[in-house]
Enzyme design. Structure first.
Site, PDB file in Angstrom:
ATOM      1  N   HIS A   1      -1.604  11.047  -2.183  1.00 24.06           N
ATOM      2  CA  HIS A   1      -2.926  10.513  -1.862  1.00 24.06           C
ATOM      3  C   HIS A   1      -3.939  11.625  -1.615  1.00 24.06           C
ATOM      4  O   HIS A   1      -5.031  11.616  -2.160  1.00 24.06           O
ATOM      5  CB  HIS A   1      -2.854   9.606  -0.630  1.00 24.06           C
ATOM      6  CG  HIS A   1      -4.201   9.156  -0.158  1.00 24.06           C
ATOM      7  ND1 HIS A   1      -4.942   8.205  -0.820  1.00 24.06           N
ATOM      8  CD2 HIS A   1      -4.954   9.559   0.884  1.00 24.06           C
ATOM      9  CE1 HIS A   1      -6.091   8.027  -0.203  1.00 24.06           C
ATOM     10  NE2 HIS A   1      -6.128   8.842   0.840  1.00 24.06           N
TER      11      HIS A   1
ATOM     12  N   HIS B   1       0.821  -1.205   0.000  1.00 26.18           N
ATOM     13  CA  HIS B   1       0.000   0.000   0.000  1.00 26.18           C
ATOM     14  C   HIS B   1       0.858   1.258   0.000  1.00 26.18           C
ATOM     15  O   HIS B   1       1.613   1.498   0.928  1.00 26.18           O
ATOM     16  CB  HIS B   1      -0.907  -0.029   1.240  1.00 26.18           C
ATOM     17  CG  HIS B   1      -1.913   1.056   1.284  1.00 26.18           C
ATOM     18  ND1 HIS B   1      -1.936   1.990   2.284  1.00 26.18           N
ATOM     19  CD2 HIS B   1      -2.950   1.346   0.468  1.00 26.18           C
ATOM     20  CE1 HIS B   1      -2.944   2.818   2.088  1.00 26.18           C
ATOM     21  NE2 HIS B   1      -3.572   2.447   0.986  1.00 26.18           N
TER      22      HIS B   1
END
Length: 125
Positions: free
Chosen positions: A66, A24
């Site tokens: 992000h 991730h």
């Protein structure tokens, strides 16, 4: 009468071409997320596929981040999309994580793609 499959569901799972575990944002919490340092560390620990997030700079450059804002993961604040790649490329995206990664820049998506291709790594953007 419904058609029946001659293969077992487990056989289909075994044929899946991607790794079953995906790192991730690079190396998870071991390095600053969505940076090349995180991808390098993840690969060194055996990750064969990564997930990342991409944004578009004000001048159209794809880069990794992000959040919509720069506040959490860089040395700046405000909307990431409001800045040019020239300004974004000078930000520190590593110090928030630890002194070890101070000065780590935001990467262009192209650089991450090049790293993954050179190391035969999968990428989920």
């Amino acid at each position: 009468m419904p058609a029946t499959s001659t293969s077992h569901p487990a056989a289909e799972l075994l044929a899946w071409p991607c790794p079953r575990w995906v790192a991730h944002r690079g190396a998870g919490q071991l390095a600053p997320e969505n940076t090349l340092a995180a991808f390098r560390l993840g690969a060194s620990l055996g990750a064969r596929m990564f997930e990342c997030d991409a944004k578009l700079s004000a001048d159209g450059e794809l880069f990794l981040l992000h959040d919509d804002t720069l506040d959490r993961c860089t040395s700046a604040s405000g909307e990431a999309a409001a800045l040019s790649w020239s300004a974004l490329s000078r930000l520190d995206a590593g110090s928030w994580h630890s002194p070890t990664f101070a000065g780590e820049p935001l990467p262009r998506l192209a650089a991450v793609l090049q790293f993954c291709a050179a190391n035969a790594l999968g990428l989920n953007i």
